[in-house]
Scaffold this active site. Structure first.
Site, PDB file in Angstrom:
ATOM      1  N   HIS A 210       0.788  -1.236   0.000  1.00 33.38           N
ATOM      2  CA  HIS A 210       0.000   0.000   0.000  1.00 33.38           C
ATOM      3  C   HIS A 210       0.817   1.282   0.000  1.00 33.38           C
ATOM      4  O   HIS A 210       0.268   2.367  -0.129  1.00 33.38           O
ATOM      5  CB  HIS A 210      -0.962   0.019   1.198  1.00 33.38           C
ATOM      6  CG  HIS A 210      -0.287   0.344   2.502  1.00 33.38           C
ATOM      7  ND1 HIS A 210       0.493  -0.562   3.171  1.00 33.38           N
ATOM      8  CD2 HIS A 210      -0.270   1.482   3.242  1.00 33.38           C
ATOM      9  CE1 HIS A 210       0.961   0.003   4.270  1.00 33.38           C
ATOM     10  NE2 HIS A 210       0.522   1.239   4.335  1.00 33.38           N
TER      11      HIS A 210
HETATM   12  C1  UD1 Z   1      -2.205   5.626   5.952  1.00 32.01           C
HETATM   13  C2  UD1 Z   1      -0.885   6.032   6.598  1.00 32.01           C
HETATM   14  C3  UD1 Z   1       0.090   4.875   6.511  1.00 32.01           C
HETATM   15  C4  UD1 Z   1      -0.512   3.617   7.091  1.00 32.01           C
HETATM   16  C5  UD1 Z   1      -1.822   3.331   6.371  1.00 32.01           C
HETATM   17  C6  UD1 Z   1      -2.523   2.095   6.873  1.00 32.01           C
HETATM   18  C7  UD1 Z   1      -0.355   8.420   6.331  1.00 32.01           C
HETATM   19  C8  UD1 Z   1       0.527   9.385   5.637  1.00 32.01           C
HETATM   20  N1  UD1 Z   1      -0.273   7.159   5.894  1.00 32.01           N
HETATM   21  O1  UD1 Z   1      -1.948   5.414   4.569  1.00 32.01           O
HETATM   22  O2  UD1 Z   1       1.243   5.195   7.259  1.00 32.01           O
HETATM   23  O3  UD1 Z   1       0.393   2.534   6.916  1.00 32.01           O
HETATM   24  O4  UD1 Z   1      -2.685   4.461   6.564  1.00 32.01           O
HETATM   25  O5  UD1 Z   1      -3.593   1.786   6.015  1.00 32.01           O
HETATM   26  O6  UD1 Z   1      -1.062   8.791   7.232  1.00 32.01           O
HETATM   27  N2  UD1 Z   1      -9.437   5.196   1.756  1.00 32.01           N
HETATM   28  C9  UD1 Z   1     -10.634   4.540   1.731  1.00 32.01           C
HETATM   29  N3  UD1 Z   1     -11.262   4.311   2.928  1.00 32.01           N
HETATM   30  C10 UD1 Z   1     -10.753   4.731   4.104  1.00 32.01           C
HETATM   31  C11 UD1 Z   1      -9.537   5.432   4.092  1.00 32.01           C
HETATM   32  C12 UD1 Z   1      -8.884   5.639   2.917  1.00 32.01           C
HETATM   33  O7  UD1 Z   1     -11.143   4.148   0.692  1.00 32.01           O
HETATM   34  O8  UD1 Z   1     -11.372   4.485   5.156  1.00 32.01           O
HETATM   35  C13 UD1 Z   1      -8.731   5.415   0.480  1.00 32.01           C
HETATM   36  C14 UD1 Z   1      -8.909   6.804  -0.043  1.00 32.01           C
HETATM   37  O9  UD1 Z   1      -9.049   6.738  -1.412  1.00 32.01           O
HETATM   38  C15 UD1 Z   1      -7.589   7.476   0.311  1.00 32.01           C
HETATM   39  C16 UD1 Z   1      -6.607   6.319   0.250  1.00 32.01           C
HETATM   40  O10 UD1 Z   1      -7.351   5.194   0.691  1.00 32.01           O
HETATM   41  O11 UD1 Z   1      -7.268   8.502  -0.567  1.00 32.01           O
HETATM   42  C17 UD1 Z   1      -5.410   6.518   1.127  1.00 32.01           C
HETATM   43  O12 UD1 Z   1      -5.801   6.785   2.480  1.00 32.01           O
HETATM   44  P1  UD1 Z   1      -4.859   7.687   3.428  1.00 32.01           P
HETATM   45  O13 UD1 Z   1      -5.433   7.764   4.783  1.00 32.01           O
HETATM   46  O14 UD1 Z   1      -4.545   8.972   2.737  1.00 32.01           O
HETATM   47  O15 UD1 Z   1      -3.491   6.915   3.467  1.00 32.01           O
HETATM   48  P2  UD1 Z   1      -3.129   5.368   3.523  1.00 32.01           P
HETATM   49  O16 UD1 Z   1      -2.510   5.016   2.223  1.00 32.01           O
HETATM   50  O17 UD1 Z   1      -4.243   4.519   4.028  1.00 32.01           O
END
Ligand code: UD1
Length: 394
Positions: A210
């Site tokens: 991821h």
């Molecule tokens: C975040 C953390 C990372 C951690 C990971 C665990 C940061 C910078 N990164 O990354 O360190 O390892 O979480 O998963 O904080 N999304 C959904 N549903 C949700 C949340 C997110 O669909 O409930 C999708 C959205 O399209 C979003 C993408 O996932 O844009 C990324 O989510 P985000 O919270 O920005 O970062 P992670 O890649 O999950």
């Protein structure tokens, strides 16, 4: 005298880590009242609700509903909303506890410290020395403004001392995530997730991916998908797909072919118990997740890490991890080593003993009692002296 501490969670790994702290505060320090603040960085049932349910976490007292966004936008939204909440909170928390390295961690630490409210950072001091990772920036900034630094492995303390932190502000509390693992392992094993998916226990590979560096770069992601299919010829692969990864795979037309690959089990993001159920009986874990690296070492399962650095060096030095970057040729060689029983044997690091939550509660208790460290710290003192805010922390 009671004290109030805001405990901030935002993203999946935070939910796992906060449970042992809340439990230990309840039993060891009833005079400390935690207020659970969920920023809403992760909000889906699969990414958030399911963890609260499975880990029997209390419902958040405060939900900031920030949702997804670009890095800066998300940090800004969390900072703004958390500060707004702090300004209006009664009683106002005397400290903020932040965990890990996600955007919620740095944003709430910054909002808190700017209001003169000291910050306690759980999982402090970890460094990958790679500032291209958003998490590394979050770690460095959070530690720079934290007053009490709780570290999970020896490198954390060394890094903090090297950066000029006072030894008196550092406590080696161990790894709270492993507390949860030890507690939940019997329940996870009873789930028999591998059996439910038709995977042979002890003879499959659990694969997760991821990190932006791995999934946002089309050639690298493509290379990993090819490698996954190669690995699947040796061992069936369980591949729970993070939403970010799913979107990138879809955009590149790689998702459907993977679903059709008979020995690759493409799965929705897994709940905590389902993931532990699989990791605990996997032959091998291939991942870019820091948390899974630690869990693999605690479970003594071989772990091939799709990163060229790690902020958790103990998982390589003592545990079961090997760093491979994006070298998929080497990956296949190591998969063969694992299959042929030639891979190194690692062991679970010291202080990953299931008692980290208790040590964290003790350190927080000491902090409030003012033992060895000023509750406000230098930043808080300066702000308080400037008359910006009066806190109850002194
Ligand atoms: C975040 C953390 C990372 C951690 C990971 C665990 C940061 C910078 N990164 O990354 O360190 O390892 O979480 O998963 O904080 N999304 C959904 N549903 C949700 C949340 C997110 O669909 O409930 C999708 C959205 O399209 C979003 C993408 O996932 O844009 C990324 O989510 P985000 O919270 O920005 O970062 P992670 O890649 O999950």
């Amino acid at each position: 005298m009671t004290h109030t501490i805001a405990c901030v969670v935002g993203a999946r790994p935070n939910f796992v880590k906060i449970g042992p702290v809340l439990a230990a505060l309840r039993t060891q320090a009833p005079e400390i009242q935690p207020v659970l603040v969920h920023t809403g960085q992760h909000y889906d049932t699969a990414m958030s609700g399911c963890f609260f349910h499975q880990l029997r976490l209390p419902d958040p007292d405060v939900y900031l509903k920030v949702g997804s966004g670009r890095q800066g936008e998300q940090v800004a939204k969390i900072l703004w909303k958390y500060e707004y909440w702090l300004v209006n909170a009664r009683p106002r928390p005397e400290a903020t506890l932040v965990v890990g390295d996600v955007n919620s961690t740095v944003a709430c630490a910054l909002a808190s410290v700017k209001m003169g409210i000291p910050v306690i950072h759980l999982e402090a001091g970890l460094r990958s020395f790679d500032r291209s990772m958003p998490e590394e920036v979050n770690r460095v900034l959070t530690d720079a403004i934290s007053h009490l630094l709780l570290v999970s492995e020896p490198s954390g303390r060394e890094n903090l001392l090297h950066e000029g932190k006072q030894d008196s502000a550092i406590r080696c509390t161990g790894n709270v995530m492993i507390d949860v693992l030890r507690n939940q392992l019997p329940f996870a094993q009873r789930l028999n997730q591998a059996g439910k998916l038709g995977l042979p226990s002890g003879r499959f590979c659990l694969w997760t991916l991821h990190r932006p560096a791995n999934v946002d770069d089309a050639p690298i992601l493509n290379k990993f998908v090819v490698a996954m299919q190669d690995v699947a010829r040796r061992l069936p692969v369980a591949f729970p797909v993070h939403p970010r990864t799913r979107d990138r795979l879809r955009a590149l037309g790689l998702f459907e072919p993977l679903i059709r690959c008979p020995r690759v089990h493409v799965l929705e993001p897994l709940g905590y118990l389902e993931c532990l159920s699989l990791s605990s009986c996997a032959k091998l874990i291939v991942t870019d997740s820091g948390g899974l690296q630690e869990e693999a070492s605690a479970l003594e399962v071989p772990c091939l890490v799709l990163r060229s650095n790690t902020e958790r060096p103990i998982t390589v030095a003592e545990g079961t991890s090997t760093l491979l970057g994006s070298d998929t040729r080497q990956l296949l060689e190591f998969v063969d080593e694992v299959c042929q029983g030639r891979y190194k044997h690692g062991r679970c690091p010291q202080l990953w003993d299931g008692k980290a939550g208790q040590r964290v509660a003790h350190a927080i208790k000491e902090f409030f009692a003012g033992a060895g460290i000023s509750p406000l710290g230098r930043v808080g003192e300066e702000i308080a002296q400037a008359g910006y805010i009066a806190t109850g922390a002194r």
